[in-house]
Design a protein around this motif. Structure first.
Motif, PDB file in Angstrom:
ATOM      1  N   THR A   1     -15.290  29.761 101.869  1.00 56.54           N
ATOM      2  CA  THR A   1     -16.367  30.168 102.769  1.00 56.54           C
ATOM      3  C   THR A   1     -15.825  31.171 103.775  1.00 56.54           C
ATOM      4  OG1 THR A   1     -15.957  28.362 104.318  1.00 56.54           O
ATOM      5  CG2 THR A   1     -17.526  27.946 102.541  1.00 56.54           C
ATOM      6  N   TYR A   2     -16.655  32.128 104.130  1.00 60.53           N
ATOM      7  CA  TYR A   2     -16.235  33.192 105.047  1.00 60.53           C
ATOM      8  C   TYR A   2     -17.308  33.508 106.077  1.00 60.53           C
ATOM      9  CZ  TYR A   2     -19.176  35.584 101.708  1.00 60.53           C
ATOM     10  OH  TYR A   2     -20.231  35.921 100.899  1.00 60.53           O
ATOM     11  N   GLY A   3     -18.392  32.742 106.068  1.00 56.05           N
ATOM     12  CA  GLY A   3     -19.508  33.065 106.950  1.00 56.05           C
ATOM     13  C   GLY A   3     -20.226  31.835 107.445  1.00 56.05           C
ATOM     14  N   THR A   4     -21.538  31.827 107.252  1.00 56.74           N
ATOM     15  CA  THR A   4     -22.386  30.823 107.882  1.00 56.74           C
ATOM     16  C   THR A   4     -22.187  29.402 107.347  1.00 56.74           C
ATOM     17  OG1 THR A   4     -24.232  31.323 106.391  1.00 56.74           O
ATOM     18  CG2 THR A   4     -24.134  32.533 108.484  1.00 56.74           C
ATOM     19  N   LEU A   5     -21.634  29.238 106.164  1.00 57.88           N
ATOM     20  CA  LEU A   5     -21.367  27.877 105.672  1.00 57.88           C
ATOM     21  C   LEU A   5     -20.248  27.195 106.457  1.00 57.88           C
ATOM     22  CD1 LEU A   5     -21.819  28.117 101.807  1.00 57.88           C
ATOM     23  CD2 LEU A   5     -23.099  26.679 103.389  1.00 57.88           C
ATOM     24  N   GLN A   6     -19.612  27.920 107.370  1.00 59.95           N
ATOM     25  CA  GLN A   6     -18.617  27.312 108.251  1.00 59.95           C
ATOM     26  C   GLN A   6     -19.247  26.786 109.539  1.00 59.95           C
ATOM     27  OE1 GLN A   6     -15.142  29.749 108.941  1.00 59.95           O
ATOM     28  NE2 GLN A   6     -15.220  30.564 106.877  1.00 59.95           N
ATOM     29  N   LEU A   7     -20.493  27.176 109.820  1.00 57.77           N
ATOM     30  CA  LEU A   7     -21.148  26.776 111.061  1.00 57.77           C
ATOM     31  C   LEU A   7     -21.546  25.299 111.007  1.00 57.77           C
ATOM     32  CD1 LEU A   7     -23.490  29.866 111.552  1.00 57.77           C
ATOM     33  CD2 LEU A   7     -21.323  29.382 112.732  1.00 57.77           C
ATOM     34  N   PRO A   8     -21.266  24.543 112.070  1.00 57.42           N
ATOM     35  CA  PRO A   8     -21.597  23.103 112.070  1.00 57.42           C
ATOM     36  C   PRO A   8     -23.066  22.830 111.775  1.00 57.42           C
ATOM     37  CG  PRO A   8     -20.217  23.640 113.949  1.00 57.42           C
ATOM     38  CD  PRO A   8     -20.577  24.948 113.295  1.00 57.42           C
ATOM     39  N   GLU A   9     -23.986  23.598 112.381  1.00 53.26           N
ATOM     40  CA  GLU A   9     -25.408  23.328 112.173  1.00 53.26           C
ATOM     41  C   GLU A   9     -25.832  23.627 110.739  1.00 53.26           C
ATOM     42  OE1 GLU A   9     -24.823  27.283 114.304  1.00 53.26           O
ATOM     43  OE2 GLU A   9     -24.066  25.261 114.523  1.00 53.26           O
ATOM     44  N   VAL A  10     -25.220  24.617 110.104  1.00 57.17           N
ATOM     45  CA  VAL A  10     -25.536  24.924 108.704  1.00 57.17           C
ATOM     46  C   VAL A  10     -24.980  23.819 107.807  1.00 57.17           C
ATOM     47  CG1 VAL A  10     -25.114  26.536 106.800  1.00 57.17           C
ATOM     48  CG2 VAL A  10     -25.704  27.413 109.075  1.00 57.17           C
ATOM     49  N   GLN A  11     -23.762  23.352 108.083  1.00 54.15           N
ATOM     50  CA  GLN A  11     -23.184  22.266 107.286  1.00 54.15           C
ATOM     51  C   GLN A  11     -24.003  20.986 107.416  1.00 54.15           C
ATOM     52  OE1 GLN A  11     -19.032  21.699 108.146  1.00 54.15           O
ATOM     53  NE2 GLN A  11     -18.443  23.618 107.158  1.00 54.15           N
ATOM     54  N   LEU A  12     -24.418  20.655 108.632  1.00 57.87           N
ATOM     55  CA  LEU A  12     -25.210  19.437 108.830  1.00 57.87           C
ATOM     56  C   LEU A  12     -26.521  19.508 108.062  1.00 57.87           C
ATOM     57  CD1 LEU A  12     -24.585  18.745 112.616  1.00 57.87           C
ATOM     58  CD2 LEU A  12     -23.821  17.352 110.686  1.00 57.87           C
ATOM     59  N   ASP A  13     -27.183  20.664 108.082  1.00 58.16           N
ATOM     60  CA  ASP A  13     -28.448  20.813 107.377  1.00 58.16           C
ATOM     61  C   ASP A  13     -28.255  20.859 105.859  1.00 58.16           C
ATOM     62  OD1 ASP A  13     -31.453  21.496 107.706  1.00 58.16           O
ATOM     63  OD2 ASP A  13     -30.709  23.005 106.289  1.00 58.16           O
ATOM     64  N   THR A  14     -27.206  21.517 105.416  1.00 54.20           N
ATOM     65  CA  THR A  14     -26.983  21.722 103.979  1.00 54.20           C
ATOM     66  C   THR A  14     -26.355  20.501 103.310  1.00 54.20           C
ATOM     67  OG1 THR A  14     -26.690  24.091 104.395  1.00 54.20           O
ATOM     68  CG2 THR A  14     -25.887  23.247 102.282  1.00 54.20           C
ATOM     69  N   PHE A  15     -25.346  19.908 103.957  1.00 52.78           N
ATOM     70  CA  PHE A  15     -24.590  18.813 103.341  1.00 52.78           C
ATOM     71  C   PHE A  15     -24.870  17.445 103.960  1.00 52.78           C
ATOM     72  CE2 PHE A  15     -21.554  22.552 103.292  1.00 52.78           C
ATOM     73  CZ  PHE A  15     -21.898  22.960 102.020  1.00 52.78           C
ATOM     74  N   GLY A  16     -25.504  17.431 105.134  1.00 56.18           N
ATOM     75  CA  GLY A  16     -25.769  16.168 105.816  1.00 56.18           C
ATOM     76  C   GLY A  16     -24.630  15.692 106.680  1.00 56.18           C
ATOM     77  N   HIS A  17     -23.533  16.454 106.727  1.00 54.90           N
ATOM     78  CA  HIS A  17     -22.359  16.109 107.530  1.00 54.90           C
ATOM     79  C   HIS A  17     -21.473  17.344 107.654  1.00 54.90           C
ATOM     80  CE1 HIS A  17     -19.652  15.946 103.985  1.00 54.90           C
ATOM     81  NE2 HIS A  17     -20.774  15.610 103.366  1.00 54.90           N
TER      82      HIS A  17
END
Length: 116
Positions: free
Chosen positions: A12-28
Motif C-alpha cells: 500500500t502506498y496511499g489511502t489504504l494506510q489511513l486508519p479511517e479507510v482501514q476501519l471502514d474497509t477491513f473493520g479494524h
C-alpha cells in the motif's frame, strides 16, 4: 500474493494506510511493515467516487504507473490480509485501479493497485 500462512501480502502506498479507510474497509486497523517498490512512479488522479473521496478526505488519490526504471521507487507498507480482506480492498478501489502482482525490493511477492 499468499505468503504460505493463509494471508495475502498487499503493498500500500496511499489511502489504504489511513486508519479511517482501514476501519471502514477491513473493520479494524491493519499493521504493516515499511517496503519499497522499484520500477514504478507515483502520480495523482482525480477520484469521482463520492464514497471513496469522503472516506479518505481527498478528491485526488495517488496511483502507480509502471516505468521499469529501477531508479523509480515508491515507498509504502506491506499489509498482511486475509483473502476476505483482500476482496474488501478490491471493492474499495475504484475502476481507475487494477490489482497486479509485484516483487518488492526486499524480495517479497505482493499485490499492489496500479493504474488500470
Amino acid at each position: 500474493m499468499s505468503d504460505g500462512s493463509g494471508t495475502e501480502s498487499l503493498f500500500t502506498y496511499g489511502t489504504l494506510q489511513l486508519p479511517e479507510v482501514q476501519l471502514d474497509t477491513f473493520g479494524h486497523r491493519v499493521e504493516g511493515a515499511d517496503e519499497v517498490l522499484s520500477g514504478y512512479r507515483l502520480e495523482w488522479t482525480d477520484v469521482a467516487d463520492e464514497r471513496v473521496a469522503q472516506l479518505s478526505g481527498l478528491d485526488r488519490h495517488p496511483i502507480l504507473r509502471r516505468t521499469d526504471d529501477p531508479n523509480d521507487r515508491v515507498f509504502g507498507r506491506v499489509l498482511h490480509l486475509t483473502p476476505e480482506e483482500l476482496d474488501a480492498a478490491d471493492e474499495y478501489e475504484v475502476s481507475l485501479y487494477r490489482r497486479a502482482a509485484v516483487v518488492l525490493l526486499s524480495g517479497i511477492r505482493a499485490w499492489v493497485y496500479v493504474a488500470a
